[in-house]
Write a protein that holds these residues in place. Structure first.
Motif, PDB file in Angstrom:
ATOM      1  N   GLY A 156      73.679  30.834  46.413  1.00  0.00           N
ATOM      2  CA  GLY A 156      74.236  31.624  45.309  1.00  0.00           C
ATOM      3  C   GLY A 156      73.735  33.063  45.358  1.00  0.00           C
ATOM      4  N   HIS A 157      72.458  33.197  45.668  1.00  0.00           N
ATOM      5  CA  HIS A 157      71.856  34.520  45.737  1.00  0.00           C
ATOM      6  C   HIS A 157      72.459  35.351  46.872  1.00  0.00           C
ATOM      7  N   ARG A 158      72.835  34.660  47.940  1.00  0.00           N
ATOM      8  CA  ARG A 158      73.433  35.363  49.085  1.00  0.00           C
ATOM      9  C   ARG A 158      74.938  35.546  48.921  1.00  0.00           C
ATOM     10  N   GLY A 159      75.454  35.151  47.757  1.00  0.00           N
ATOM     11  CA  GLY A 159      76.882  35.287  47.517  1.00  0.00           C
ATOM     12  C   GLY A 159      77.717  34.225  48.206  1.00  0.00           C
ATOM     13  N   GLN A 160      77.057  33.122  48.617  1.00  0.00           N
ATOM     14  CA  GLN A 160      77.803  32.032  49.255  1.00  0.00           C
ATOM     15  C   GLN A 160      78.113  30.964  48.210  1.00  0.00           C
ATOM     16  N   PRO A 161      79.238  30.269  48.356  1.00  0.00           N
ATOM     17  CA  PRO A 161      79.545  29.192  47.404  1.00  0.00           C
ATOM     18  C   PRO A 161      78.595  28.012  47.612  1.00  0.00           C
ATOM     19  N   PRO A 162      78.387  27.200  46.584  1.00  0.00           N
ATOM     20  CA  PRO A 162      77.531  26.023  46.769  1.00  0.00           C
ATOM     21  C   PRO A 162      78.130  25.074  47.800  1.00  0.00           C
ATOM     22  N   LEU A 163      77.268  24.372  48.522  1.00  0.00           N
ATOM     23  CA  LEU A 163      77.745  23.402  49.513  1.00  0.00           C
ATOM     24  C   LEU A 163      78.300  22.173  48.812  1.00  0.00           C
ATOM     25  N   ASP A 164      79.435  21.672  49.297  1.00  0.00           N
ATOM     26  CA  ASP A 164      79.913  20.406  48.747  1.00  0.00           C
ATOM     27  C   ASP A 164      79.086  19.270  49.348  1.00  0.00           C
ATOM     28  N   ALA A 165      79.305  18.074  48.808  1.00  0.00           N
ATOM     29  CA  ALA A 165      78.454  16.933  49.169  1.00  0.00           C
ATOM     30  C   ALA A 165      78.461  16.662  50.674  1.00  0.00           C
ATOM     31  N   THR A 219      69.548  21.420  45.003  1.00  0.00           N
ATOM     32  CA  THR A 219      69.377  22.476  44.002  1.00  0.00           C
ATOM     33  C   THR A 219      68.879  23.750  44.672  1.00  0.00           C
ATOM     34  N   ALA A 220      67.861  23.600  45.528  1.00  0.00           N
ATOM     35  CA  ALA A 220      67.247  24.770  46.145  1.00  0.00           C
ATOM     36  C   ALA A 220      68.228  25.484  47.082  1.00  0.00           C
ATOM     37  N   VAL A 221      68.895  24.716  47.930  1.00  0.00           N
ATOM     38  CA  VAL A 221      69.821  25.322  48.900  1.00  0.00           C
ATOM     39  C   VAL A 221      70.921  26.092  48.160  1.00  0.00           C
ATOM     40  N   ASN A 222      71.429  25.485  47.103  1.00  0.00           N
ATOM     41  CA  ASN A 222      72.513  26.155  46.388  1.00  0.00           C
ATOM     42  C   ASN A 222      72.046  27.363  45.580  1.00  0.00           C
TER      43      ASN A 222
END
Lengths: 250, 431
Positions: A108-117, A101-104
């Motif tokens: 998200g704030h840096r405009g990066q997509p969430p990491l997949d599993a 949750t935290a990493v994503n």
């Protein structure tokens, strides 16, 4: 990257910071030392955004932004990380889910997509290795039933995962045996880089044998009363804090 | 009903049931006894020790029992009360009337599922009816015993593993006017059996409702019974629920009560561990908001040696919600080597939410292990701050912590579709 000017803060009626001035540039490691009750942890907490402390005067700029205007989560997403002196136990939330949750959130704030599993797992494995922490520990509820050393290693693991610009280590050495201390210091050292700042808050010089600071500051009665290079830490270790107190009194 | 204020209203809600006494000859005597008892005792008001926090009688008195019990909207209700993906034998009652079209309970080898009324008329279950739950211990049980007019008789023959859960959907349709339903179930589980029994209460319409439901169950040697109860009725919904289980040797009983909505909800749960080497788990979760009051009164009654009971009830209370927990553990003189544990934990999200919690342990045996604990507090601010410093927004952090708190009870659910269903409801409620 961090510019603190005349920072004053209190909790309730208790004025704890009475005018802190501090400049930290990217790539630097600053140690903040001082006797108990001098305001070291308060400074760390105010930077992280703990609400119990009321800032009564002064400014804090972080990468040009007014840090004091930001909520704790916004500060984290902007790149500030505080390793807690007493990491909180949270039953029912596994470290892995929490970190995901935290990493994503940060990504998200840096405009990066969430990491997949898979990418998340790979990142995690890499960082676990850094602090020699076992995956079985991370499957468990966050810090619940962890030893003191495991909790501190988990803090450094989170630091590595979130990859902040400024890391604040609040008495990360307290309660650590020498082996755990070396692991923690080693983890931090591997994260040192030209574009990161690190603040090491500590009561003892011991940790600074492993994380060599560029600057050492002595906080006393809510102010920085003395600054110097890494030798200052050795001097403090040899002489104790009393001579500082005497100096200030004069 | 008179509005002069001189009439004894407590008698009114009782005498309104008089016409039900003779409807099933096989239980007429029991009903007469209960009726006479009620005439004398009246319904419990706030001065009654077991109802001091729960104005259920007051709620009941607001209903016009002569009119609110006329039914007849079967088939008109929507089917969104159904638990998705749940593979189960289902029975549907709409305002107390069986909705055959929506029910799927088929004839199964080793199981008999039929209306309780018909079972009792043919002599089945008479040895247990109103004997597992003593109607004179709680006037609301007596009231149900006199007035019930629908419900199921479930009998599982020896050595039968019931492969799917049996679920009763109690649907209350109050779109036309106020509704009162009184239902009754009797479950007889033979030796070496397994059964999962679910009751789900849901409502449509906004008029007031009063739902009374009593379930008696006997579990014979070496069998397992899981009982689930879901209460998610919005608005002016008042409910009395009483579940009582008689456990014989080496039986395993797990009970789950989830209260998510309603106005005045009273749940009685009593397990009588009348056998050795029994194991019982009682789980409860109440997520309350608005002005919902949920009252859980539970009893673990250890009558024989070497049994184990564990109880975990948790609550999250928002707005002006009110929780009541009363947990009794009895360890009778013969029940040596009993292990009995109880825990009630609550989180209050506002200053106006409130919980009254009361553990009551009465132990007559001397070689036992018993413990109880209750906590009521706010959401852990330090934990919230910790999560925030990792970049997690406060609202998400709050939901994570609440979900973690409630999660222990959701994890305990053994039926996957039910677990998923509750996970979804709970996580959307905690956002």
């Amino acid at each position: 990257m961090l510019s603190i000017k005349n920072l004053c803060a209190r909790i309730g009626e208790n004025q704890i910071l009475t005018g802190v001035d501090l400049e930290i540039k990217a790539g630097e490691v600053h140690a903040i030392m001082g006797p108990n009750g001098s305001g070291k942890s308060t400074l760390a907490s105010v930077l992280a955004g703990r609400e119990e402390f009321e800032v009564t005067d002064g400014t804090v700029k972080f990468l040009g932004r007014d840090l004091l205007e930001l909520s704790p989560e916004e500060r984290a997403r902007e790149g500030i990380f505080m390793a807690f002196q007493y990491p909180v136990e949270i039953p029912g939330v596994s470290t892995i889910n929490f970190m995901k949750t935290a990493v994503n959130q940060v990504r998200g704030h840096r405009g990066q997509p969430p990491l997949d599993a898979v990418s998340f797992l790979n990142l995690m494995k890499e960082k676990m290795h850094l602090v020699e922490i076992d995956q079985s520990l991370l499957n468990r509820s966050l810090n619940e039933g962890f030893s003191g050393g495991e909790k501190k290693r988990n803090e450094i693991f989170q630091l590595a995962m979130l990859d902040p610009k400024l890391a604040i280590l609040d008495e990360t050495d307290s309660g650590l045996d020498i082996d755990a201390l070396k692991i923690v210091a080693n983890g931090v050292n591997k994260l040192r880089s030209k574009d990161k700042g690190i603040i090491v808050v500590t009561h003892y010089q011991r940790l600074l044998e492993y994380i060599i600071p560029d600057y050492v500051h002595v906080l006393y009665k809510g102010k920085i009363v003395k600054s110097g290079g890494k030798d200052l830490a050795l001097e403090l270790e040899a002489k104790g804090y009393d001579w500082i107190k005497d100096d200030v009194a004069v | 009903m008179s509005s002069t204020g001189t009439t004894n209203k407590e008698t009114d809600v009782v005498s309104a049931l008089a016409s039900a006494i003779g409807t099933i000859p096989a239980i007429q005597q029991v009903r007469e006894d209960c009726y006479n008892y009620l005439q004398q005792s009246g319904m419990p008001g706030l001065r009654h020790e077991e109802y001091r926090n729960t104005p259920l009688t007051k709620a009941l008195e607001k209903f016009d029992l002569s009119r609110a019990r006329s039914h007849g909207t079967v088939g008109a209700v929507t089917t969104d009360y159904v638990v998705p993906e749940l593979d189960a034998w289902s029975l549907v009652f709409v305002n107390g009337l069986p909705d055959e079209a929506q029910s799927s309970a088929a004839l199964l080898p080793g199981i008999s599922i039929r209306p309780l009324q018909g079972a009792l008329e043919s002599g089945e279950g008479l040895v247990y009816f109103a004997k597992i739950a003593n109607p004179k211990k709680d006037a609301f049980v007596a009231w149900n015993t006199v007035g019930w007019d629908n419900g199921a008789y479930i009998e599982v023959k020896d050595n039968t593993i019931v492969d799917k859960p049996i679920i009763i959907y109690h649907v209350t349709d109050a779109s036309e006017g106020q509704v009162v339903t009184i239902s009754r179930n009797l479950i007889v589980v033979g030796r070496n059996c397994e059964l999962t029994f679910i009751q789900k209460f849901s409502s449509q319409g906004t008029h007031p409702r009063f739902v009374s439901s009593v379930t008696e169950a006997v579990v014979n040697e070496n069998s397992g019974l899981n009982i689930y109860s879901f209460q998610d009725d919005a608005g002016e919904h008042h409910q009395f629920n009483h579940t009582q289980v008689l456990q014989k040797d080496a039986t395993r009983v797990n009970t789950f009560v989830f209260t998510l909505n309603g106005k005045t909800i009273r749940n009685n749960l009593e397990l009588s561990l009348d056998g050795e080497r029994c194991e019982s788990h009682m789980f409860g979760l109440y997520l309350l908001k608005g002005d919902t009051l949920a009252d859980n009164h539970t009893v673990a009654d250890h009558l024989k040696p070497n049994s184990f009971s564990n109880e975990l009830y948790k609550g999250v209370l928002d707005d002006r919600a009110r929780g009541v927990f009363n947990g009794k553990i009895y360890v009778r003189p013969d029940a040596q080597k009993t292990n009995a544990f109880q825990s009630n934990r609550n989180i209050l999200l506002t200053d106006t939410a409130k919980v009254n919690t009361k553990p009551q342990l009465e132990i007559w045996a001397d070689d036992v292990k018993c413990s109880h604990g209750c906590t009521t507090g706010q959401l852990d601010e330090e934990a919230l701050f910790y999560l925030q410093t990792r970049g997690i927004p406060k609202s998400v952090a709050r939901a994570m912590l609440l979900y973690a708190f409630a999660g222990e009870l959701i994890e305990a659910i053994k039926v996957p579709a039910l677990k998923l269903y509750l996970e979804k409801i709970v996580s959307s409620r905690l956002q």
